[in-house]
Design an enzyme around this catalytic site. Structure first.
Site, PDB file in Angstrom:
ATOM      1  N   GLU A  53      29.476   7.885  10.978  1.00 43.10           N
ATOM      2  CA  GLU A  53      28.052   7.912  10.625  1.00 43.10           C
ATOM      3  C   GLU A  53      27.250   7.314  11.777  1.00 43.10           C
ATOM      4  O   GLU A  53      27.467   6.167  12.158  1.00 43.10           O
ATOM      5  CB  GLU A  53      27.799   7.106   9.354  1.00 43.10           C
ATOM      6  CG  GLU A  53      26.339   6.997   8.982  1.00 43.10           C
ATOM      7  CD  GLU A  53      26.091   6.046   7.818  1.00 43.10           C
ATOM      8  OE1 GLU A  53      24.974   5.519   7.719  1.00 43.10           O
ATOM      9  OE2 GLU A  53      27.023   5.805   7.008  1.00 43.10           O
ATOM     10  N   HIS A  72      36.342  -1.851  18.090  1.00 45.07           N
ATOM     11  CA  HIS A  72      36.329  -0.503  18.640  1.00 45.07           C
ATOM     12  C   HIS A  72      36.611   0.508  17.539  1.00 45.07           C
ATOM     13  O   HIS A  72      37.105   0.168  16.479  1.00 45.07           O
ATOM     14  CB  HIS A  72      37.353  -0.354  19.774  1.00 45.07           C
ATOM     15  CG  HIS A  72      38.778  -0.522  19.346  1.00 45.07           C
ATOM     16  ND1 HIS A  72      39.408  -1.733  19.332  1.00 45.07           N
ATOM     17  CD2 HIS A  72      39.696   0.379  18.914  1.00 45.07           C
ATOM     18  CE1 HIS A  72      40.646  -1.586  18.917  1.00 45.07           C
ATOM     19  NE2 HIS A  72      40.856  -0.298  18.637  1.00 45.07           N
ATOM     20  N   GLU A 124      38.980   3.816  21.428  1.00 43.70           N
ATOM     21  CA  GLU A 124      40.369   3.870  21.868  1.00 43.70           C
ATOM     22  C   GLU A 124      40.900   5.267  21.555  1.00 43.70           C
ATOM     23  O   GLU A 124      40.812   5.731  20.416  1.00 43.70           O
ATOM     24  CB  GLU A 124      41.195   2.816  21.130  1.00 43.70           C
ATOM     25  CG  GLU A 124      42.637   2.765  21.561  1.00 43.70           C
ATOM     26  CD  GLU A 124      43.414   1.689  20.826  1.00 43.70           C
ATOM     27  OE1 GLU A 124      44.501   1.327  21.323  1.00 43.70           O
ATOM     28  OE2 GLU A 124      42.966   1.214  19.758  1.00 43.70           O
TER      29      GLU A 124
END
Length: 135
Positions: A53, A72, A124
């Protein structure tokens, strides 16, 4: 049991963020809720039902301070796609960090790299191998 369905981040420039997430990860707009002061944009692809979102606060004059509490986001790709995606992101000017193989005790647990989105959020990118083979 609870099911994870989305994670939210605040972004400054809607168009810039949509372009990044589309080109980098194939995330497309699944839904958009547009209000006077803000918009909520849900991004998804066919790989998973989990959504990202994006919240755009209209008229926000300054960049967001990510602070020291943000960790992350993580995405996984087929192992054979990791290096081509790293190369693609490099060519697009996003400066991904080097690919790392995490192998304590000699066994590959993870192969990954990090890249920042246009607002500085770290992502990542993990190969579906080792601990992440089934994710």
């Amino acid at each position: 049991m609870a099911k994870m369905i989305h994670s939210m981040i605040r972004v400054k420039d809607e168009a810039r963020s949509l372009e990044f997430y589309d080109k980098a990860f194939g995330l497309k707009v699944a839904d958009k809720l547009d209000f006077d002061d803000f918009a909520l944009i849900y991004l998804a692809n066919d790989e998973t039902s989990f959504e990202l979102e994006l919240t755009v606060n209209k008229g926000e004059p300054k960049d967001y301070d990510l602070g020291d509490g943000y960790g992350h986001l993580a995405v996984s790709v087929e192992a054979a796609e990791l290096e081509p995606l790293h190369h693609k992101l490099t060519e697009l000017g996003h400066q991904p960090r080097s690919i790392v193989e995490f192998q304590p005790g000699g066994e590959v647990v993870a192969k990954f790299f990090f890249v920042a989105d246009p607002d500085g959020y770290q992502i990542e990118v993990l190969a579906r191998t080792g601990r992440f083979a089934k994710l």
